[in-house]
Design a protein around this motif. Structure first.
Motif, mmCIF file in Angstrom:
data_model
loop_
_atom_site.group_PDB
_atom_site.id
_atom_site.type_symbol
_atom_site.label_atom_id
_atom_site.label_comp_id
_atom_site.label_asym_id
_atom_site.label_seq_id
_atom_site.Cartn_x
_atom_site.Cartn_y
_atom_site.Cartn_z
ATOM 1 N N ASP A 125 0.844 -1.182 0.000
ATOM 2 C CA ASP A 125 0.000 0.000 0.000
ATOM 3 C C ASP A 125 0.888 1.243 0.000
ATOM 4 O O ASP A 125 2.061 1.188 0.385
ATOM 5 C CB ASP A 125 -0.929 0.001 1.217
ATOM 6 N N PRO A 126 0.381 2.393 -0.447
ATOM 7 C CA PRO A 126 1.221 3.583 -0.617
ATOM 8 C C PRO A 126 1.965 4.004 0.642
ATOM 9 O O PRO A 126 3.131 4.397 0.580
ATOM 10 C CB PRO A 126 0.228 4.658 -1.073
ATOM 11 N N GLY A 127 1.315 3.937 1.823
ATOM 12 C CA GLY A 127 1.977 4.359 3.050
ATOM 13 C C GLY A 127 3.142 3.465 3.418
ATOM 14 O O GLY A 127 4.213 3.945 3.805
ATOM 15 N N THR A 128 2.950 2.157 3.297
ATOM 16 C CA THR A 128 4.027 1.215 3.608
ATOM 17 C C THR A 128 5.161 1.364 2.612
ATOM 18 O O THR A 128 6.345 1.350 2.985
ATOM 19 C CB THR A 128 3.490 -0.227 3.593
ATOM 20 N N LEU A 129 4.825 1.496 1.333
ATOM 21 C CA LEU A 129 5.857 1.664 0.304
ATOM 22 C C LEU A 129 6.660 2.932 0.554
ATOM 23 O O LEU A 129 7.903 2.923 0.485
ATOM 24 C CB LEU A 129 5.210 1.719 -1.075
ATOM 25 N N ARG A 130 6.001 4.026 0.884
ATOM 26 C CA ARG A 130 6.689 5.285 1.138
ATOM 27 C C ARG A 130 7.608 5.166 2.359
ATOM 28 O O ARG A 130 8.766 5.600 2.330
ATOM 29 C CB ARG A 130 5.670 6.407 1.354
ATOM 30 N N PHE A 131 7.104 4.554 3.424
ATOM 31 C CA PHE A 131 7.893 4.419 4.647
ATOM 32 C C PHE A 131 9.164 3.618 4.391
ATOM 33 O O PHE A 131 10.270 4.029 4.775
ATOM 34 C CB PHE A 131 7.050 3.743 5.727
ATOM 35 N N TRP A 132 9.032 2.461 3.758
ATOM 36 C CA TRP A 132 10.179 1.564 3.627
ATOM 37 C C TRP A 132 11.131 1.966 2.508
ATOM 38 O O TRP A 132 12.336 1.715 2.600
ATOM 39 C CB TRP A 132 9.710 0.123 3.483
ATOM 40 N N THR A 133 10.651 2.605 1.443
ATOM 41 C CA THR A 133 11.596 3.102 0.437
ATOM 42 C C THR A 133 12.397 4.274 1.000
ATOM 43 O O THR A 133 13.603 4.386 0.749
ATOM 44 C CB THR A 133 10.875 3.524 -0.847
ATOM 45 N N ARG A 134 11.758 5.141 1.778
ATOM 46 C CA ARG A 134 12.478 6.257 2.406
ATOM 47 C C ARG A 134 13.459 5.744 3.459
ATOM 48 O O ARG A 134 14.580 6.253 3.578
ATOM 49 C CB ARG A 134 11.484 7.233 3.036
ATOM 50 N N THR A 135 13.032 4.743 4.245
ATOM 51 C CA THR A 135 13.921 4.178 5.249
ATOM 52 C C THR A 135 15.134 3.535 4.585
ATOM 53 O O THR A 135 16.275 3.714 5.031
ATOM 54 C CB THR A 135 13.175 3.128 6.088
ATOM 55 N N GLY A 136 14.916 2.785 3.509
ATOM 56 C CA GLY A 136 16.034 2.169 2.793
ATOM 57 C C GLY A 136 16.996 3.196 2.243
ATOM 58 O O GLY A 136 18.226 3.019 2.322
ATOM 59 N N ALA A 137 16.466 4.292 1.690
ATOM 60 C CA ALA A 137 17.337 5.341 1.144
ATOM 61 C C ALA A 137 18.143 6.013 2.245
ATOM 62 O O ALA A 137 19.319 6.351 2.055
ATOM 63 C CB ALA A 137 16.495 6.372 0.395
ATOM 64 N N LEU A 138 17.514 6.206 3.409
ATOM 65 C CA LEU A 138 18.213 6.824 4.534
ATOM 66 C C LEU A 138 19.368 5.945 5.009
ATOM 67 O O LEU A 138 20.483 6.432 5.250
ATOM 68 C CB LEU A 138 17.217 7.063 5.669
ATOM 69 N N ILE A 139 19.113 4.644 5.128
ATOM 70 C CA ILE A 139 20.178 3.737 5.554
ATOM 71 C C ILE A 139 21.255 3.636 4.486
ATOM 72 O O ILE A 139 22.449 3.554 4.796
ATOM 73 C CB ILE A 139 19.604 2.354 5.887
ATOM 74 N N ALA A 140 20.859 3.642 3.226
ATOM 75 C CA ALA A 140 21.843 3.573 2.146
ATOM 76 C C ALA A 140 22.816 4.739 2.209
ATOM 77 O O ALA A 140 24.019 4.577 1.960
ATOM 78 C CB ALA A 140 21.126 3.549 0.790
ATOM 79 N N ARG A 141 22.312 5.926 2.566
ATOM 80 C CA ARG A 141 23.205 7.083 2.695
ATOM 81 C C ARG A 141 24.196 6.869 3.829
ATOM 82 O O ARG A 141 25.375 7.211 3.722
ATOM 83 C CB ARG A 141 22.392 8.360 2.930
ATOM 84 N N GLN A 142 23.702 6.305 4.938
ATOM 85 C CA GLN A 142 24.598 6.084 6.068
ATOM 86 C C GLN A 142 25.584 4.954 5.793
ATOM 87 O O GLN A 142 26.698 4.949 6.310
ATOM 88 C CB GLN A 142 23.790 5.787 7.332
ATOM 89 N N ALA A 143 25.177 3.989 4.963
ATOM 90 C CA ALA A 143 26.039 2.846 4.665
ATOM 91 C C ALA A 143 27.327 3.260 3.967
ATOM 92 O O ALA A 143 28.347 2.554 4.052
ATOM 93 C CB ALA A 143 25.287 1.834 3.809
ATOM 94 N N ARG A 144 27.294 4.394 3.285
ATOM 95 C CA ARG A 144 28.498 4.856 2.598
ATOM 96 C C ARG A 144 29.662 5.062 3.547
ATOM 97 O O ARG A 144 30.831 4.902 3.180
ATOM 98 C CB ARG A 144 28.216 6.173 1.863
#
Length: 278
Positions: free
Chosen positions: A214-233
């Motif tokens: 659903d849109p809310g879950t997709l938005r939450f987890w894609t944003r969370t993944g992008a945030l962690i990806a930035r920190q993973a660098r």
């Protein structure tokens, strides 16, 4: 989810990018709350109420003869929580105050139960015990202290590396206090016992989301993944490459937009009883 912007009080940190709970999780959260054992006619405190997601459910549990109070350290949350209750039950009094779980503005034994959700993962080890003792203080002997935190060891995304999230939290823990605190969830029972609570019980629920999300879950987890990806660098050791599929939250080929997209998450609830006065 992991990046910290500032320390707001001793031991309490706030994610730089706070996100609301996905609506698809709320049914599981409500079920967890219903299993705490809060009774009709009880006087209950929601400690760290946020914008008040749990307040209507608490009001349902205690019924018209009970009372619900709430505190949160952010003024915008207390305003939102009070408004939520006004809309849910016009004319029903609710005491919403701005306060910290480390210093509650209530007398000893004021409540039959206290509920504290999505708060304790923001406390370091030095203040977690202090917070639990404060929650215990405001509950009468025989009353309940119930706490809920996310369980990141249950997080998994498909298609993709099944250990990506748990491996990252483990790798980040030595340098990121918040990552370390997120891994503490299934140890709640020990912390409750050490705070002096009795008859401690604990339950972890895994919540699964299957494509199409659903849109809310997709938005939450894609944003969370992008945030962690930035920190993973900053971790080196190939982490940036491993997180590349999640770096762009809006990418059409994002794993969670796949027809096989899947994400799981966990929530842990621990409940203890305030022992009789000696």
């Amino acid at each position: 989810m992991l990046t910290m912007d500032r320390v707001t009080e001793p031991g309490l940190t706030t994610p730089a990018e706070e996100q609301a709970r996905p609506a698809t999780c709320l049914q599981s959260y409500q079920s967890a709350l219903e299993q705490v054992g809060i009774g009709s006619g009880w006087n209950v405190l929601d400690a760290g109420c946020g914008s008040g997601d749990f307040l209507p459910w608490l009001a349902e549990l205690v019924g018209p003869g009970g009372r619900v109070s709430a505190v949160d350290r952010l003024e915008r949350n207390t305003v939102a929580a009070a408004e939520r209750m006004r809309q849910y039950a016009p004319g029903r009094p609710v005491d919403v105050r701005r306060a910290s779980v480390l210093d509650l503005p209530h007398a000893d034994g004021s409540f039959d139960a206290v509920w504290c959700a999505d708060v304790l993962q923001h406390l370091d080890d030095g203040t977690l015990g202090r917070a639990l003792r404060e929650l215990r203080r405001v509950v009468r002997p025989g009353g309940l202290v119930a706490v809920q935190v996310p369980d990141v060891t249950a997080v998994a995304v498909r298609p993709g590396d099944p250990f990506l999230f748990t491996d990252f939290f483990r790798a980040a823990a030595p340098s990121c206090p918040y990552a370390r605190q997120l891994l503490r969830g299934r140890e709640l029972h020990r912390w409750l016992r050490e705070s002096g609570l009795a008859s401690v019980r604990q339950h972890t629920t895994v919540i699964e989301h299957l494509a199409p999300l659903d849109p809310g879950t997709l938005r939450f987890w894609t944003r969370t993944g992008a945030l962690i990806a930035r920190q993973a660098r900053s971790l080196g050791g190939g982490w940036e490459h491993r997180w590349a599929p999640f770096a762009d939250a809006g990418a059409e080929d994002h794993p969670l937009r796949s027809r096989h997209g899947y994400v799981s998450e966990g929530t842990t609830v621990a409940v203890g009883t305030v022992p009789p006065e000696q």
